[in-house]
Design a protein around this motif. Structure first.
Motif, PDB file in Angstrom:
ATOM      1  N   SER A  47      98.377  74.983   6.141  1.00  0.00           N
ATOM      2  CA  SER A  47      97.736  74.021   7.058  1.00  0.00           C
ATOM      3  C   SER A  47      96.411  74.514   7.616  1.00  0.00           C
ATOM      4  N   SER A  48      96.045  75.751   7.344  1.00  0.00           N
ATOM      5  CA  SER A  48      94.751  76.282   7.775  1.00  0.00           C
ATOM      6  C   SER A  48      93.637  75.976   6.783  1.00  0.00           C
ATOM      7  N   VAL A  49      93.988  75.353   5.651  1.00  0.00           N
ATOM      8  CA  VAL A  49      92.996  75.038   4.622  1.00  0.00           C
ATOM      9  C   VAL A  49      92.695  73.540   4.645  1.00  0.00           C
ATOM     10  N   LEU A  50      91.426  73.219   4.874  1.00  0.00           N
ATOM     11  CA  LEU A  50      90.947  71.840   4.850  1.00  0.00           C
ATOM     12  C   LEU A  50      89.902  71.718   3.752  1.00  0.00           C
ATOM     13  N   THR A  51      89.934  70.585   3.046  1.00  0.00           N
ATOM     14  CA  THR A  51      88.988  70.357   1.961  1.00  0.00           C
ATOM     15  C   THR A  51      88.386  68.967   2.086  1.00  0.00           C
ATOM     16  N   MET A  52      87.064  68.918   2.093  1.00  0.00           N
ATOM     17  CA  MET A  52      86.344  67.655   2.087  1.00  0.00           C
ATOM     18  C   MET A  52      86.015  67.336   0.630  1.00  0.00           C
ATOM     19  N   ILE A  53      86.421  66.155   0.184  1.00  0.00           N
ATOM     20  CA  ILE A  53      86.093  65.707  -1.168  1.00  0.00           C
ATOM     21  C   ILE A  53      85.206  64.484  -1.026  1.00  0.00           C
ATOM     22  N   GLU A  54      84.012  64.616  -1.605  1.00  0.00           N
ATOM     23  CA  GLU A  54      82.973  63.598  -1.439  1.00  0.00           C
ATOM     24  C   GLU A  54      82.516  63.086  -2.795  1.00  0.00           C
ATOM     25  N   GLU A  55      82.090  61.829  -2.808  1.00  0.00           N
ATOM     26  CA  GLU A  55      81.501  61.258  -4.009  1.00  0.00           C
ATOM     27  C   GLU A  55      80.227  60.520  -3.594  1.00  0.00           C
ATOM     28  N   TRP A  56      79.152  60.838  -4.294  1.00  0.00           N
ATOM     29  CA  TRP A  56      77.830  60.290  -3.986  1.00  0.00           C
ATOM     30  C   TRP A  56      77.221  59.626  -5.213  1.00  0.00           C
ATOM     31  N   GLU A  57      76.426  58.600  -4.982  1.00  0.00           N
ATOM     32  CA  GLU A  57      75.762  57.912  -6.090  1.00  0.00           C
ATOM     33  C   GLU A  57      74.771  58.810  -6.810  1.00  0.00           C
ATOM     34  N   SER A  58      74.126  59.724  -6.060  1.00  0.00           N
ATOM     35  CA  SER A  58      73.085  60.564  -6.653  1.00  0.00           C
ATOM     36  C   SER A  58      72.887  61.832  -5.835  1.00  0.00           C
ATOM     37  N   GLN A  59      72.196  62.786  -6.418  1.00  0.00           N
ATOM     38  CA  GLN A  59      71.841  64.007  -5.697  1.00  0.00           C
ATOM     39  C   GLN A  59      70.937  63.674  -4.518  1.00  0.00           C
ATOM     40  N   GLU A  60      70.083  62.680  -4.680  1.00  0.00           N
ATOM     41  CA  GLU A  60      69.184  62.272  -3.593  1.00  0.00           C
ATOM     42  C   GLU A  60      69.972  61.761  -2.390  1.00  0.00           C
ATOM     43  N   ALA A  61      71.040  61.009  -2.648  1.00  0.00           N
ATOM     44  CA  ALA A  61      71.884  60.515  -1.546  1.00  0.00           C
ATOM     45  C   ALA A  61      72.568  61.676  -0.831  1.00  0.00           C
ATOM     46  N   LEU A  62      73.037  62.654  -1.606  1.00  0.00           N
ATOM     47  CA  LEU A  62      73.658  63.841  -1.003  1.00  0.00           C
ATOM     48  C   LEU A  62      72.643  64.623  -0.188  1.00  0.00           C
ATOM     49  N   ASP A  63      71.455  64.799  -0.730  1.00  0.00           N
ATOM     50  CA  ASP A  63      70.401  65.512  -0.006  1.00  0.00           C
ATOM     51  C   ASP A  63      70.074  64.823   1.316  1.00  0.00           C
ATOM     52  N   ALA A  64      70.001  63.498   1.293  1.00  0.00           N
ATOM     53  CA  ALA A  64      69.711  62.742   2.522  1.00  0.00           C
ATOM     54  C   ALA A  64      70.840  62.924   3.537  1.00  0.00           C
ATOM     55  N   HIS A  65      72.074  62.923   3.054  1.00  0.00           N
ATOM     56  CA  HIS A  65      73.237  63.134   3.934  1.00  0.00           C
ATOM     57  C   HIS A  65      73.133  64.464   4.675  1.00  0.00           C
ATOM     58  N   MET A  66      72.731  65.503   3.968  1.00  0.00           N
ATOM     59  CA  MET A  66      72.681  66.832   4.575  1.00  0.00           C
ATOM     60  C   MET A  66      71.542  66.981   5.588  1.00  0.00           C
ATOM     61  N   LYS A  67      70.710  65.950   5.720  1.00  0.00           N
ATOM     62  CA  LYS A  67      69.625  65.963   6.707  1.00  0.00           C
ATOM     63  C   LYS A  67      69.906  65.034   7.889  1.00  0.00           C
ATOM     64  N   THR A  68      71.047  64.342   7.865  1.00  0.00           N
ATOM     65  CA  THR A  68      71.338  63.399   8.942  1.00  0.00           C
ATOM     66  C   THR A  68      71.632  64.126  10.250  1.00  0.00           C
ATOM     67  N   GLU A  69      71.487  63.421  11.339  1.00  0.00           N
ATOM     68  CA  GLU A  69      71.730  63.996  12.664  1.00  0.00           C
ATOM     69  C   GLU A  69      73.172  64.452  12.796  1.00  0.00           C
ATOM     70  N   HIS A  70      74.102  63.619  12.374  1.00  0.00           N
ATOM     71  CA  HIS A  70      75.518  63.976  12.541  1.00  0.00           C
ATOM     72  C   HIS A  70      75.891  65.189  11.690  1.00  0.00           C
ATOM     73  N   PHE A  71      75.362  65.297  10.485  1.00  0.00           N
ATOM     74  CA  PHE A  71      75.652  66.457   9.638  1.00  0.00           C
ATOM     75  C   PHE A  71      75.064  67.731  10.243  1.00  0.00           C
ATOM     76  N   THR A  72      73.787  67.694  10.614  1.00  0.00           N
ATOM     77  CA  THR A  72      73.128  68.907  11.116  1.00  0.00           C
ATOM     78  C   THR A  72      73.660  69.337  12.484  1.00  0.00           C
ATOM     79  N   ARG A  73      74.278  68.423  13.210  1.00  0.00           N
ATOM     80  CA  ARG A  73      74.862  68.761  14.516  1.00  0.00           C
ATOM     81  C   ARG A  73      76.300  69.259  14.385  1.00  0.00           C
ATOM     82  N   ILE A  74      77.113  68.596  13.572  1.00  0.00           N
ATOM     83  CA  ILE A  74      78.548  68.877  13.529  1.00  0.00           C
ATOM     84  C   ILE A  74      78.901  70.034  12.594  1.00  0.00           C
ATOM     85  N   VAL A  75      78.297  70.103  11.430  1.00  0.00           N
ATOM     86  CA  VAL A  75      78.685  71.129  10.448  1.00  0.00           C
ATOM     87  C   VAL A  75      78.509  72.558  10.972  1.00  0.00           C
TER      88      VAL A  75
END
Length: 94
Positions: A47-75
């Motif tokens: 129960s100490s292991v958590l895994t996020m599984i994500e699917e994105w339309e493109s690398q550009e969409a993933l790159d944009a996600h990693m620059k969002t306010e919620h990502f840069t604040r929470i991660v």
């Protein structure tokens, strides 16, 4: 299509705290352009292991996600709760 598997092992008692933080991250991320799926899973044997599984339309969409306010604040907060992590990014072959 891009698939991301982000696995982390959390410090004792910190997985629940991480899950609370992930709630906002998942909610906000699912609204992003290019996000096909974004889900958090817990290992059934550890129960100490958590895994996020994500699917994105493109690398550009993933790159944009990693620059969002919620990502840069929470991660960075979540990162402090982990013993270790592994990030794998895959592109669709077939």
């Amino acid at each position: 299509m891009i698939k991301v598997v982000a696995k982390g092992t959390y410090l004792d008692g910190k997985a629940e705290e991480a899950i609370e933080l992930y709630k906002e991250l998942v909610f906000e991320t699912r609204k992003e352009d290019g996000c096909i799926s974004y889900s958090l899973f817990r290992d059934v044997k550890n129960s100490s292991v958590l895994t996020m599984i994500e699917e994105w339309e493109s690398q550009e969409a993933l790159d944009a996600h990693m620059k969002t306010e919620h990502f840069t604040r929470i991660v960075p907060i979540i990162s402090k709760l982990r013993i270790n992590s592994e990030l794998n990014i895959y592109e669709l072959v077939m």
